[in-house]
Design a protein around this motif. Structure first.
Motif, PDB file in Angstrom:
ATOM      1  N   LEU A  63       0.832  -1.432  -0.186  1.00 37.01           N
ATOM      2  CA  LEU A  63      -0.082   0.182   0.268  1.00 37.01           C
ATOM      3  C   LEU A  63       0.752   0.974  -0.115  1.00 37.01           C
ATOM      4  CD1 LEU A  63      -2.730  -1.066   1.970  1.00 37.01           C
ATOM      5  CD2 LEU A  63      -2.628  -0.997  -0.029  1.00 37.01           C
ATOM      6  N   ALA A  64       2.430   1.037   0.268  1.00 34.07           N
ATOM      7  CA  ALA A  64       2.793   2.491  -0.099  1.00 34.07           C
ATOM      8  C   ALA A  64       2.215   3.425  -1.643  1.00 34.07           C
ATOM      9  CB  ALA A  64       4.478   1.905   0.463  1.00 34.07           C
ATOM     10  N   GLU A  65       2.039   2.691  -2.289  1.00 31.46           N
ATOM     11  CA  GLU A  65       2.030   3.334  -3.558  1.00 31.46           C
ATOM     12  C   GLU A  65       0.558   4.229  -3.084  1.00 31.46           C
ATOM     13  OE1 GLU A  65       0.329   0.373  -6.814  1.00 31.46           O
ATOM     14  OE2 GLU A  65       1.680   0.714  -6.381  1.00 31.46           O
ATOM     15  N   HIS A  66      -0.208   4.113  -2.200  1.00 31.29           N
ATOM     16  CA  HIS A  66      -1.171   3.985  -1.693  1.00 31.29           C
ATOM     17  C   HIS A  66      -1.112   5.463  -0.813  1.00 31.29           C
ATOM     18  CE1 HIS A  66      -3.571   2.324  -4.546  1.00 31.29           C
ATOM     19  NE2 HIS A  66      -2.895   0.796  -3.868  1.00 31.29           N
ATOM     20  N   GLY A  67      -0.086   6.446  -0.403  1.00 25.62           N
ATOM     21  CA  GLY A  67       0.757   6.213   0.946  1.00 25.62           C
ATOM     22  C   GLY A  67       0.115   5.902   2.072  1.00 25.62           C
TER      23      GLY A  67
ATOM     24  N   ILE B 262     -10.373  -5.892  10.844  1.00 29.56           N
ATOM     25  CA  ILE B 262      -9.018  -4.598  10.664  1.00 29.56           C
ATOM     26  C   ILE B 262      -8.385  -4.372   8.832  1.00 29.56           C
ATOM     27  CG2 ILE B 262      -7.198  -3.597  11.443  1.00 29.56           C
ATOM     28  CD1 ILE B 262      -8.691  -5.224  14.207  1.00 29.56           C
ATOM     29  N   ALA B 263      -7.591  -5.263   8.988  1.00 28.33           N
ATOM     30  CA  ALA B 263      -6.664  -5.697   7.187  1.00 28.33           C
ATOM     31  C   ALA B 263      -7.527  -4.865   6.412  1.00 28.33           C
ATOM     32  CB  ALA B 263      -5.899  -6.516   7.564  1.00 28.33           C
ATOM     33  N   ASP B 264      -8.531  -5.540   6.281  1.00 29.14           N
ATOM     34  CA  ASP B 264      -9.376  -5.717   4.703  1.00 29.14           C
ATOM     35  C   ASP B 264      -9.779  -4.243   5.106  1.00 29.14           C
ATOM     36  OD1 ASP B 264      -9.366  -8.309   4.127  1.00 29.14           O
ATOM     37  OD2 ASP B 264     -11.396  -8.896   4.544  1.00 29.14           O
ATOM     38  N   THR B 265     -10.562  -3.381   5.991  1.00 31.14           N
ATOM     39  CA  THR B 265     -11.031  -2.087   6.261  1.00 31.14           C
ATOM     40  C   THR B 265      -9.662  -1.221   5.830  1.00 31.14           C
ATOM     41  OG1 THR B 265     -11.999  -2.745   7.789  1.00 31.14           O
ATOM     42  CG2 THR B 265     -12.051  -0.730   7.351  1.00 31.14           C
ATOM     43  N   VAL B 266      -7.974  -1.262   5.919  1.00 34.15           N
ATOM     44  CA  VAL B 266      -7.488  -0.474   5.550  1.00 34.15           C
ATOM     45  C   VAL B 266      -6.624  -0.437   4.281  1.00 34.15           C
ATOM     46  CG1 VAL B 266      -4.827   0.048   5.847  1.00 34.15           C
ATOM     47  CG2 VAL B 266      -5.736  -0.796   8.102  1.00 34.15           C
ATOM     48  N   CYS B 267      -6.960  -1.255   3.383  1.00 35.05           N
ATOM     49  CA  CYS B 267      -7.093  -2.082   1.972  1.00 35.05           C
ATOM     50  C   CYS B 267      -7.996  -1.044   1.278  1.00 35.05           C
ATOM     51  CB  CYS B 267      -6.831  -3.991   2.094  1.00 35.05           C
ATOM     52  SG  CYS B 267      -5.057  -4.336   2.474  1.00 35.05           S
ATOM     53  N   ALA B 268      -8.814  -1.493   1.942  1.00 40.94           N
ATOM     54  CA  ALA B 268     -10.040  -1.139   1.249  1.00 40.94           C
ATOM     55  C   ALA B 268     -10.202   0.365   0.857  1.00 40.94           C
ATOM     56  CB  ALA B 268     -11.887  -1.297   1.790  1.00 40.94           C
TER      57      ALA B 268
ATOM     58  N   ASN C  95      13.285  -8.879  14.293  1.00 40.61           N
ATOM     59  CA  ASN C  95      14.623  -8.381  14.962  1.00 40.61           C
ATOM     60  C   ASN C  95      14.522  -7.658  15.477  1.00 40.61           C
ATOM     61  OD1 ASN C  95      17.288  -8.524  16.099  1.00 40.61           O
ATOM     62  ND2 ASN C  95      17.791  -7.668  14.114  1.00 40.61           N
ATOM     63  N   GLY C  96      14.276  -6.733  16.560  1.00 35.72           N
ATOM     64  CA  GLY C  96      14.280  -5.415  16.791  1.00 35.72           C
ATOM     65  C   GLY C  96      13.055  -4.768  16.429  1.00 35.72           C
ATOM     66  N   ARG C  97      12.444  -5.654  16.359  1.00 40.24           N
ATOM     67  CA  ARG C  97      10.700  -5.777  16.874  1.00 40.24           C
ATOM     68  C   ARG C  97      10.051  -5.324  18.314  1.00 40.24           C
ATOM     69  NH1 ARG C  97      12.975  -3.927  13.424  1.00 40.24           N
ATOM     70  NH2 ARG C  97      12.528  -3.896  11.146  1.00 40.24           N
ATOM     71  N   CYS C  98       8.712  -4.987  18.023  1.00 40.00           N
ATOM     72  CA  CYS C  98       8.344  -5.296  19.684  1.00 40.00           C
ATOM     73  C   CYS C  98       6.707  -4.636  19.150  1.00 40.00           C
ATOM     74  CB  CYS C  98       8.473  -3.543  21.083  1.00 40.00           C
ATOM     75  SG  CYS C  98       9.031  -2.602  19.911  1.00 40.00           S
ATOM     76  N   HIS C  99       6.162  -5.048  19.974  1.00 42.13           N
ATOM     77  CA  HIS C  99       4.622  -4.907  19.457  1.00 42.13           C
ATOM     78  C   HIS C  99       3.730  -4.461  20.275  1.00 42.13           C
ATOM     79  CE1 HIS C  99       6.306  -6.970  15.686  1.00 42.13           C
ATOM     80  NE2 HIS C  99       6.667  -7.540  16.282  1.00 42.13           N
ATOM     81  N   TYR C 100       3.825  -3.464  20.900  1.00 44.77           N
ATOM     82  CA  TYR C 100       3.086  -3.079  21.921  1.00 44.77           C
ATOM     83  C   TYR C 100       2.005  -1.985  21.389  1.00 44.77           C
ATOM     84  CZ  TYR C 100       1.021   1.401  24.863  1.00 44.77           C
ATOM     85  OH  TYR C 100       0.615   2.484  25.096  1.00 44.77           O
ATOM     86  N   VAL C 101       2.277  -1.053  20.699  1.00 42.17           N
ATOM     87  CA  VAL C 101       0.858  -1.369  19.014  1.00 42.17           C
ATOM     88  C   VAL C 101       1.215  -1.511  17.897  1.00 42.17           C
ATOM     89  CG1 VAL C 101      -0.058   0.655  20.644  1.00 42.17           C
ATOM     90  CG2 VAL C 101       1.280   1.317  19.163  1.00 42.17           C
ATOM     91  N   TYR C 102       0.571  -1.745  17.218  1.00 43.68           N
ATOM     92  CA  TYR C 102       1.224  -1.595  15.426  1.00 43.68           C
ATOM     93  C   TYR C 102       0.409  -0.018  15.107  1.00 43.68           C
ATOM     94  CZ  TYR C 102       1.868  -3.319  10.156  1.00 43.68           C
ATOM     95  OH  TYR C 102       2.083  -3.311   9.526  1.00 43.68           O
ATOM     96  N   SER C 103       1.747   0.343  14.066  1.00 47.40           N
ATOM     97  CA  SER C 103       1.346   2.128  14.038  1.00 47.40           C
ATOM     98  C   SER C 103       2.051   2.229  12.682  1.00 47.40           C
ATOM     99  CB  SER C 103       2.699   3.069  14.863  1.00 47.40           C
ATOM    100  OG  SER C 103       2.197   4.244  14.492  1.00 47.40           O
ATOM    101  N   LEU C 104       0.825   2.641  11.898  1.00 45.70           N
ATOM    102  CA  LEU C 104       1.375   3.224  10.722  1.00 45.70           C
ATOM    103  C   LEU C 104       1.415   4.585  10.595  1.00 45.70           C
ATOM    104  CD1 LEU C 104      -1.858   1.556   9.095  1.00 45.70           C
ATOM    105  CD2 LEU C 104       0.075   0.026   8.474  1.00 45.70           C
ATOM    106  N   LEU C 105       1.757   4.435   9.264  1.00 46.80           N
ATOM    107  CA  LEU C 105       1.953   6.069   8.708  1.00 46.80           C
ATOM    108  C   LEU C 105       1.354   6.236   7.695  1.00 46.80           C
ATOM    109  CD1 LEU C 105       5.905   6.666   8.985  1.00 46.80           C
ATOM    110  CD2 LEU C 105       4.174   7.524  11.046  1.00 46.80           C
TER     111      LEU C 105
END
Length: 375
Positions: free
Chosen positions: A273-277, A365-371, A286-296
């Motif tokens: 979805l990067a091309e859609h912003g 949740i994933a479907d909603t973001v992709c939509a 490696n070096g990941r933590c999952h307190y929350v999942y954060s998009l830009l």
């Protein structure tokens, strides 16, 4: 789902499976001989158990993650005239704790993708007054701690690792919280190892630093009650919560694994979805933590409204960089800018990633973001 079909950002029934245990612990703590409700045997046992899981020499439980940072800075002798380099984007305690000990927070810009502090910006911020570096792990990504250690070592600086959101994260085989001279955790309910209340911990391999923090958390008492070797504060840990965390510690790896798998699924779905912003955090563990999942997201507010319309709670963290906050305006030099921190504050949006999500909720949740991206 709850609240008429809404998927909550944080699970409202987080401790439902432990309800009976928690109630039993309330009674057991209140009826134990001596009725010691703070800094007793259970706190000591919890500290030992946590140290063992981390491979650390010392864990000192205290009242909150914020208090843990203040205790560490105080124990390190950070004070008036000193500067501490902190991320320009993050939680207020990064600045508050530095100001509380009388030092000056110096804000360094962040990486535009991961939103953790940029080592090059940290390096550029070092002056003759710099006493310590205080990088923080953010959302889904640990800070570049090898680079932070190298900068601190080369300049002779103290290194404090704010790992409040990162318990369970591992970078290059080393757990979050063990990279600095001291690391801190937060046990507030919504963290990865949250509890039914407030709490925190200091992690260190330095025996003198641990000894100082233990005294500082209990009014400066060291060994003998009512004898105060130094000015301290009340940052003591609750015996009930210590017992509850001991009960929940064995299940932590499973809960972290569930978070990681949800995050991996999101990243797999969102990377195209990067091309859609819409930009997810980098893949991998490696070096990941999952307190929350954060998009830009370029259209963050519209995406949040779209999610809400489809029954998904989301959360905007830190809508202003720290140097833009009124509380820290006096520490923001005129003409200085933090462009990546500002961009993050305008684009960041966090999605539910808590382990009580069902597979169907994750897919929705994933479907909603992709939509939204496909509009």
């Amino acid at each position: 789902m709850t609240r008429q079909g809404t998927i909550p950002f944080f699970a409202p029934d987080l401790f439902e499976d432990d309800r009976d245990v928690l109630l039993d612990l309330v009674r057991a703590t209140g009826t134990v001989p001596g009725q010691k409700f703070i800094l007793g045997e259970r706190t000591a046992a919890f500290e030992d158990a946590l140290a063992e899981t981390l491979g650390a020499a010392h864990v000192v439980a205290c009242s909150s993650g914020t208090s843990a940072l203040t205790l560490v800075l105080t124990a390190m002798g950070v004070g008036p005239g000193d500067e501490v380099i902190v991320p320009a984007y993050g939680c207020a305690p990064l600045g508050n704790t530095v100001v509380e000990v009388g030092a000056t927070p110096v804000f360094a810009d962040v990486d535009p993708l991961t939103t953790v502090v940029d080592p090059a910006c940290v390096e550029a911020a070092v002056t003759s007054r710099t006493k310590a570096l205080m990088p923080a792990h953010m959302f889904s990504v640990m800070a570049d701690m090898p680079a932070m250690r190298e900068i601190a070592g080369r300049h002779g600086l103290r290194l404090v690792e704010d790992s409040a959101v990162a318990q369970g994260g591992v970078l290059d085989g080393r757990p979050a919280g063990t990279w600095g001279e001291a690391g801190v955790f937060s046990f507030v309910q919504v963290k990865t190892f949250g509890t039914a209340g407030e709490g925190g911990a200091v992690v260190t391999d330095d025996p003198e630093l641990a000894r100082a923090v233990r005294a500082l958390r209990n009014h400066g008492q060291e060994g003998q009650r009512f004898v105060h070797q130094r000015i301290g504060r009340n940052s003591r840990f609750d015996e009930l919560l210590a017992a509850f965390q001991l009960h929940r510690l064995p299940g932590l790896p499973g809960r972290l694994e569930r978070r990681a798998r949800i995050a991996e699924h999101y990243t797999e779905r969102f990377t195209p979805l990067a091309e859609h912003g819409i930009t997810p955090p980098p893949p991998g563990r490696n070096g990941r933590c999952h307190y929350v999942y954060s998009l830009l997201a370029d259209e963050r507010d519209a995406l949040q409204a779209h999610l809400a319309a489809h029954g998904v709670d989301s959360h905007v963290y830190y809508p202003q960089p720290l140097p833009h906050q009124p509380a820290f305006a006096r520490f923001a030099p005129e003409g200085r800018t933090w462009p990546h921190a500002l961009a993050a504050s305008r684009r960041q949006l966090a999605l539910p990633v808590h382990p009580r999500l069902t597979d169907a909720e994750v897919e929705h949740i994933a479907d909603t973001v992709c939509a939204f991206a496909a509009r």
